[in-house]
Design an enzyme around this catalytic site. Structure first.
Site, PDB file in Angstrom:
ATOM      1  N   LYS A 196       0.855  -1.184   0.000  1.00 31.12           N
ATOM      2  CA  LYS A 196       0.000   0.000   0.000  1.00 31.12           C
ATOM      3  C   LYS A 196       0.888   1.231   0.000  1.00 31.12           C
ATOM      4  O   LYS A 196       1.699   1.428   0.905  1.00 31.12           O
ATOM      5  CB  LYS A 196      -0.900  -0.003   1.228  1.00 31.12           C
ATOM      6  N   ARG A 206     -10.781   9.922   2.322  1.00 29.38           N
ATOM      7  CA  ARG A 206     -10.637  10.590   3.625  1.00 29.38           C
ATOM      8  C   ARG A 206     -11.755  11.605   3.828  1.00 29.38           C
ATOM      9  O   ARG A 206     -12.160  11.854   4.962  1.00 29.38           O
ATOM     10  CB  ARG A 206      -9.240  11.211   3.740  1.00 29.38           C
ATOM     11  N   LYS A 223       1.307   9.963   5.757  1.00 32.61           N
ATOM     12  CA  LYS A 223       1.437   8.579   6.216  1.00 32.61           C
ATOM     13  C   LYS A 223       2.706   7.919   5.684  1.00 32.61           C
ATOM     14  O   LYS A 223       2.797   6.696   5.591  1.00 32.61           O
ATOM     15  CB  LYS A 223       0.181   7.799   5.804  1.00 32.61           C
ATOM     16  N   GLU A 239       7.494  -6.741   0.952  1.00 37.14           N
ATOM     17  CA  GLU A 239       6.323  -6.560   1.827  1.00 37.14           C
ATOM     18  C   GLU A 239       5.324  -7.702   1.628  1.00 37.14           C
ATOM     19  O   GLU A 239       4.783  -8.249   2.588  1.00 37.14           O
ATOM     20  CB  GLU A 239       5.610  -5.238   1.487  1.00 37.14           C
ATOM     21  N   LYS A 254      -2.222  -1.426  -3.843  1.00 37.89           N
ATOM     22  CA  LYS A 254      -3.095  -0.262  -3.779  1.00 37.89           C
ATOM     23  C   LYS A 254      -2.265   1.000  -3.873  1.00 37.89           C
ATOM     24  O   LYS A 254      -1.227   1.071  -3.217  1.00 37.89           O
ATOM     25  CB  LYS A 254      -3.834  -0.311  -2.438  1.00 37.89           C
ATOM     26  N   SER A 280     -10.339   5.694  -4.326  1.00 37.98           N
ATOM     27  CA  SER A 280     -11.297   6.797  -4.435  1.00 37.98           C
ATOM     28  C   SER A 280     -10.873   7.889  -5.421  1.00 37.98           C
ATOM     29  O   SER A 280     -11.700   8.418  -6.153  1.00 37.98           O
ATOM     30  CB  SER A 280     -11.524   7.404  -3.054  1.00 37.98           C
ATOM     31  N   TYR A 319     -15.090   1.067  -6.648  1.00 39.90           N
ATOM     32  CA  TYR A 319     -16.343   1.811  -6.481  1.00 39.90           C
ATOM     33  C   TYR A 319     -17.187   1.734  -7.755  1.00 39.90           C
ATOM     34  O   TYR A 319     -18.335   2.164  -7.759  1.00 39.90           O
ATOM     35  CB  TYR A 319     -16.032   3.267  -6.121  1.00 39.90           C
TER      36      TYR A 319
HETATM   37  C1  PBG Z   1      -7.406   3.395   5.820  1.00 40.22           C
HETATM   38  C2  PBG Z   1      -7.694   3.228   4.379  1.00 40.22           C
HETATM   39  C3  PBG Z   1      -7.520   4.174   3.358  1.00 40.22           C
HETATM   40  C4  PBG Z   1      -8.038   3.610   2.207  1.00 40.22           C
HETATM   41  C5  PBG Z   1      -8.486   2.332   2.532  1.00 40.22           C
HETATM   42  N1  PBG Z   1      -8.253   2.106   3.874  1.00 40.22           N
HETATM   43  C6  PBG Z   1      -7.020   5.566   3.411  1.00 40.22           C
HETATM   44  C7  PBG Z   1      -5.660   5.828   3.864  1.00 40.22           C
HETATM   45  O1  PBG Z   1      -4.834   4.932   4.035  1.00 40.22           O
HETATM   46  O2  PBG Z   1      -5.399   6.999   4.120  1.00 40.22           O
HETATM   47  C8  PBG Z   1      -8.111   4.310   0.875  1.00 40.22           C
HETATM   48  C9  PBG Z   1      -9.191   3.859  -0.033  1.00 40.22           C
HETATM   49  C10 PBG Z   1      -9.513   4.781  -1.140  1.00 40.22           C
HETATM   50  O3  PBG Z   1      -8.892   5.839  -1.341  1.00 40.22           O
HETATM   51  O4  PBG Z   1     -10.446   4.458  -1.881  1.00 40.22           O
HETATM   52  N2  PBG Z   1      -6.277   2.814   6.325  1.00 40.22           N
END
Ligand code: PBG
Length: 329
Positions: A196, A206, A223, A239, A254, A280, A319
């Site tokens: 990720k 968010r 992050k 990972e 992701k 998203s 989505y």
């Molecule tokens: C939370 C999480 C996130 C997403 C899935 N789980 C956001 C992040 O890590 O800040 C993102 C999903 C998306 O953008 O559709 N840990």
């Protein structure tokens, strides 16, 4: 004799094209992310995600029944936690009667055969908008892993089939696997967000959960100390292999479209199913361009999900799942 081979022969009609098509999209490919809120009769559109909604539990029930009718048999649950329940340690995440725990039961009641996966990370519960506990300005690893393991048990107790840790702490898959085993949840699976990346494409998500890192001293602005650097490729394999060794049943890459090179490489390296999350921001970009009339929405989404599958995805969290399934049926 020129030319001996004419590749265009295999493209002359839809019949021959479909006969030789290598990648076929079906409802079985999809995992549907769902956003859940407190309340009754609530179906709120997410600002930066047109035509995508947060549902209260009563309307969640209707939505999952509709998904089931469409042949969509797996959901990934996220909850929007009220501000007054947030703290540094994500205490509310362990509430046996919390929104996530009730959401799991709601889905299982409405559609007993629906596969329920749950997001496991502290950010929706964190007053600082981080995936872990903060001590002295640092997102601490091992203490966070412990909470994530307890959270996973709580989801399993509520009836989750799979937990999906999205936090990127080191060693959390092992902590979660051991905790599940020791509590007797031997068949509760783990879909690990293994590779990720720290990505700007998570912005609309968010918004959806009101879970962005807060702007405060001693709170990291982003992050990047736990999610991966998007410049890295080999690290993604490391990972992923580590997560498999720690007990992950499914691994994930992701975001999606910018990372299909990573998907292919991981697919070639591992023997477990590979999931890809079309996130998203990827959704929002297509919606915005389509609204302006600059792109053909339906054609673009079919092309995108097909590309994700072609790159090696066994599972696509998207989505667009519902839209795509309607288009291909
Ligand atoms: C939370 C999480 C996130 C997403 C899935 N789980 C956001 C992040 O890590 O800040 C993102 C999903 C998306 O953008 O559709 N840990």
């Amino acid at each position: 004799m020129y030319p001996l081979r004419r590749n265009r022969r295999l493209r002359t009609s839809e019949a021959i094209r479909s006969l030789v098509r290598e990648t076929i999209i079906s409802p079985n490919d999809f995992l549907v992310p769902l956003f859940v809120v407190e309340g009754k009769g609530v179906k709120e559109e997410i600002n930066s995600m047109p035509n995508y909604y947060r549902y209260s539990l009563d309307l969640l029930e209707q939505e999952v029944k509709e998904l089931w009718q469409l042949g969509l048999k797996s959901v990934l649950l996220f909850v929007k936690v009220p501000d007054n329940l947030k703290d540094n340690k994500g205490t509310e995440a362990l509430n046996p009667n919390g929104l996530m725990q009730r959401a799991i039961k709601t889905v299982k009641n409405a559609c007993p055969d629906m596969l329920v996966m749950t997001d496991v990370a502290l950010d929706p519960y964190s007053s600082y908008g981080h995936d872990g506990i903060i001590e002295n300005g640092i997102v601490v690893n091992d203490a966070t892993s412990e909470v994530l393991a307890k959270m996973s048990i709580s989801h399993a107790q509520a009836g989750a089939d799979f937990v999906a840790p999205s936090d990127m702490m080191d060693g959390r898959i092992l902590s979660i696997r051991e905790a599940l085993e020791s509590e007797g949840f031997i068949n509760t699976g783990i879909m690990s967000y293994s590779a990720k990346y720290a990505s700007a494409f998570y912005g609309p998500f968010r918004d959806a959960l009101d879970s962005a890192p807060v702007d405060m001293v001693d709170v990291p602005k982003d992050k990047k100390t736990y999610q991966m650097d998007y410049a890295n490729r080999i690290e993604a394999i490391r990972e992923t292999e580590m997560d498999i060794n720690e007990g992950a049943d499914i691994v994930m890459v992701k975001p999606g479209l910018c990372y299909l090179d990573i998907v292919r490489e991981i697919k070639n390296n591992v023997e477990v199913p590979v999931a890809v999350y079309q996130v998203s921001g990827e959704y929002a970009m297509v919606k915005a361009a389509a609204e302006k009339g600059w792109l053909d929405h339906d054609s673009v989404i079919l092309e995108q999900v097909t590309a994700i599958k072609r790159s090696g995805a066994d599972i696509i969290a998207s989505y667009f799942a519902k839209d795509v399934v309607k288009l291909i049926s």
